[in-house]
Motif scaffolding. Structure first.
Motif, PDB file in Angstrom:
ATOM      1  N   ALA A  60      71.109  12.975  43.943  1.00  0.00           N
ATOM      2  CA  ALA A  60      72.499  13.065  44.390  1.00  0.00           C
ATOM      3  C   ALA A  60      72.966  14.502  44.578  1.00  0.00           C
ATOM      4  N   SER A  61      72.362  15.452  43.872  1.00  0.00           N
ATOM      5  CA  SER A  61      72.761  16.854  44.020  1.00  0.00           C
ATOM      6  C   SER A  61      72.068  17.512  45.211  1.00  0.00           C
ATOM      7  N   GLY A  62      71.122  16.818  45.822  1.00  0.00           N
ATOM      8  CA  GLY A  62      70.375  17.387  46.924  1.00  0.00           C
ATOM      9  C   GLY A  62      69.136  18.120  46.472  1.00  0.00           C
ATOM     10  N   ALA A  63      68.861  18.092  45.156  1.00  0.00           N
ATOM     11  CA  ALA A  63      67.701  18.817  44.625  1.00  0.00           C
ATOM     12  C   ALA A  63      66.412  18.133  45.057  1.00  0.00           C
ATOM     13  N   LEU A  64      65.482  18.940  45.517  1.00  0.00           N
ATOM     14  CA  LEU A  64      64.191  18.451  45.958  1.00  0.00           C
ATOM     15  C   LEU A  64      63.201  19.583  45.729  1.00  0.00           C
ATOM     16  N   THR A  65      62.233  19.355  44.840  1.00  0.00           N
ATOM     17  CA  THR A  65      61.220  20.376  44.571  1.00  0.00           C
ATOM     18  C   THR A  65      59.836  19.783  44.767  1.00  0.00           C
ATOM     19  N   ILE A  66      58.890  20.645  45.051  1.00  0.00           N
ATOM     20  CA  ILE A  66      57.521  20.178  45.242  1.00  0.00           C
ATOM     21  C   ILE A  66      56.996  19.507  43.977  1.00  0.00           C
ATOM     22  N   ASP A  67      57.295  20.096  42.811  1.00  0.00           N
ATOM     23  CA  ASP A  67      56.852  19.482  41.560  1.00  0.00           C
ATOM     24  C   ASP A  67      57.445  18.087  41.416  1.00  0.00           C
ATOM     25  N   GLY A  68      58.725  17.954  41.745  1.00  0.00           N
ATOM     26  CA  GLY A  68      59.390  16.665  41.624  1.00  0.00           C
ATOM     27  C   GLY A  68      58.814  15.618  42.552  1.00  0.00           C
ATOM     28  N   VAL A  69      58.423  16.038  43.734  1.00  0.00           N
ATOM     29  CA  VAL A  69      57.866  15.103  44.711  1.00  0.00           C
ATOM     30  C   VAL A  69      56.451  14.682  44.328  1.00  0.00           C
ATOM     31  N   LEU A  70      55.625  15.637  43.920  1.00  0.00           N
ATOM     32  CA  LEU A  70      54.213  15.339  43.692  1.00  0.00           C
ATOM     33  C   LEU A  70      53.896  14.785  42.317  1.00  0.00           C
ATOM     34  N   ASN A  71      54.623  15.193  41.289  1.00  0.00           N
ATOM     35  CA  ASN A  71      54.281  14.804  39.924  1.00  0.00           C
ATOM     36  C   ASN A  71      54.343  13.297  39.745  1.00  0.00           C
ATOM     37  N   GLY A  72      53.239  12.725  39.362  1.00  0.00           N
ATOM     38  CA  GLY A  72      53.174  11.293  39.086  1.00  0.00           C
ATOM     39  C   GLY A  72      53.097  10.419  40.322  1.00  0.00           C
ATOM     40  N   SER A  73      53.040  11.026  41.504  1.00  0.00           N
ATOM     41  CA  SER A  73      52.964  10.213  42.718  1.00  0.00           C
ATOM     42  C   SER A  73      51.527  10.156  43.220  1.00  0.00           C
ATOM     43  N   SER A  74      51.312   9.327  44.222  1.00  0.00           N
ATOM     44  CA  SER A  74      49.977   9.253  44.820  1.00  0.00           C
ATOM     45  C   SER A  74      49.903  10.108  46.082  1.00  0.00           C
ATOM     46  N   ILE A  75      50.927  10.910  46.326  1.00  0.00           N
ATOM     47  CA  ILE A  75      50.943  11.777  47.497  1.00  0.00           C
ATOM     48  C   ILE A  75      49.926  12.896  47.298  1.00  0.00           C
ATOM     49  N   ASP A  76      49.094  13.115  48.303  1.00  0.00           N
ATOM     50  CA  ASP A  76      48.057  14.141  48.232  1.00  0.00           C
ATOM     51  C   ASP A  76      48.482  15.357  49.053  1.00  0.00           C
ATOM     52  N   PRO A  77      48.856  16.466  48.380  1.00  0.00           N
ATOM     53  CA  PRO A  77      49.302  17.645  49.121  1.00  0.00           C
ATOM     54  C   PRO A  77      48.178  18.348  49.881  1.00  0.00           C
ATOM     55  N   ASN A  78      46.947  17.917  49.659  1.00  0.00           N
ATOM     56  CA  ASN A  78      45.811  18.493  50.380  1.00  0.00           C
ATOM     57  C   ASN A  78      45.333  17.578  51.500  1.00  0.00           C
ATOM     58  N   GLY A  79      45.969  16.405  51.612  1.00  0.00           N
ATOM     59  CA  GLY A  79      45.559  15.437  52.619  1.00  0.00           C
ATOM     60  C   GLY A  79      46.071  15.777  54.007  1.00  0.00           C
ATOM     61  N   GLU A 133      49.354  23.978  40.657  1.00  0.00           N
ATOM     62  CA  GLU A 133      49.563  22.567  40.320  1.00  0.00           C
ATOM     63  C   GLU A 133      50.991  22.392  39.808  1.00  0.00           C
ATOM     64  N   PRO A 134      51.484  21.153  39.700  1.00  0.00           N
ATOM     65  CA  PRO A 134      52.834  20.932  39.178  1.00  0.00           C
ATOM     66  C   PRO A 134      53.006  21.528  37.779  1.00  0.00           C
ATOM     67  N   LEU A 135      54.194  21.988  37.513  1.00  0.00           N
ATOM     68  CA  LEU A 135      54.517  22.568  36.213  1.00  0.00           C
ATOM     69  C   LEU A 135      54.419  21.518  35.112  1.00  0.00           C
ATOM     70  N   VAL A 136      54.840  20.301  35.412  1.00  0.00           N
ATOM     71  CA  VAL A 136      54.784  19.201  34.453  1.00  0.00           C
ATOM     72  C   VAL A 136      54.010  18.058  35.103  1.00  0.00           C
ATOM     73  N   ASP A 137      52.959  17.633  34.451  1.00  0.00           N
ATOM     74  CA  ASP A 137      52.156  16.509  34.941  1.00  0.00           C
ATOM     75  C   ASP A 137      51.944  15.556  33.774  1.00  0.00           C
ATOM     76  N   THR A 138      52.708  14.468  33.745  1.00  0.00           N
ATOM     77  CA  THR A 138      52.625  13.544  32.614  1.00  0.00           C
ATOM     78  C   THR A 138      51.247  12.908  32.480  1.00  0.00           C
ATOM     79  N   ASN A 139      50.457  12.931  33.537  1.00  0.00           N
ATOM     80  CA  ASN A 139      49.095  12.408  33.438  1.00  0.00           C
ATOM     81  C   ASN A 139      48.228  13.290  32.546  1.00  0.00           C
ATOM     82  N   ARG A 140      48.648  14.523  32.299  1.00  0.00           N
ATOM     83  CA  ARG A 140      47.904  15.445  31.442  1.00  0.00           C
ATOM     84  C   ARG A 140      48.511  15.539  30.045  1.00  0.00           C
ATOM     85  N   ILE A 141      49.508  14.697  29.751  1.00  0.00           N
ATOM     86  CA  ILE A 141      50.187  14.718  28.447  1.00  0.00           C
ATOM     87  C   ILE A 141      50.009  13.357  27.790  1.00  0.00           C
TER      88      ILE A 141
END
Length: 172
Positions: A60-79, A133-141
């Protein structure tokens, strides 16, 4: 918390960190929020229209970051789809959104301080971020998958949000 909820919760937390990266200066126009929101929505729509179907809308604030988009998703930034969409939508990319890439030495140092802060606030298995890589990756925690894991992580992230903001601020 169910493990299927982890990526969404992590996405929300990283977006909150990213939201703290903006200027604290007063807005020169009353429509700055609407303009940022509109720009982020147009960018998200462009990314989806160009092949990244799972690209999310901004919060709602318009915030959009690469970490937010990629973390925990199946989106491949190298694809191929990501690269094609990124090129097609480059002119629409909102400020504060960063493409995949390495953090500067200063940002990486702040990222390492952020990780240490998170560990000091109860998430003992929080890993140092890998540069690029993302700053926070719950798959690594691993503890994030426990019943109280995300609650503890969220509380730690609130305590360490200034360091997290330094790690992603200006990353381009």
């Amino acid at each position: 918390m169910k493990s299927s909820s982890r990526p969404l919760a992590a996405l929300a937390m990283v977006v909150l960190i990213g939201a703290g990266c903006g200027s604290n200066a007063p807005s020169e126009t009353g429509n700055e929020h609407a303009t940022n929101q509109d720009a982020a929505v147009k960018f998200a729509e462009c990314m989806r229209d160009n092949g990244v179907s799972q690209f999310p809308d901004p919060d709602a604030s318009g915030a959009l970051t690469i970490d937010g988009v990629l973390n925990g998703s199946s989106i491949d930034p190298n694809g191929a789809a990501w690269k094609r969409a990124s090129a097609a939508c480059k002119d629409l990319q909102p400020s504060g959104f960063t493409g995949p890439g390495k953090r500067s030495p200063k940002q990486q140092s702040a990222g390492l301080e952020f990780a240490q802060c998170i560990r000091e606030h109860g998430v003992k298995d929080f890993p140092d971020p890998l540069n690029g890589e993302p700053l926070v990756d719950t798959n690594r925690i691993p503890s994030a998958a426990t019943s109280d894991g995300m609650t503890i992580l969220n509380a730690a992230m609130q305590q360490c949000r200034d360091l997290g903001a330094k790690a992603i601020k200006g990353q381009r």
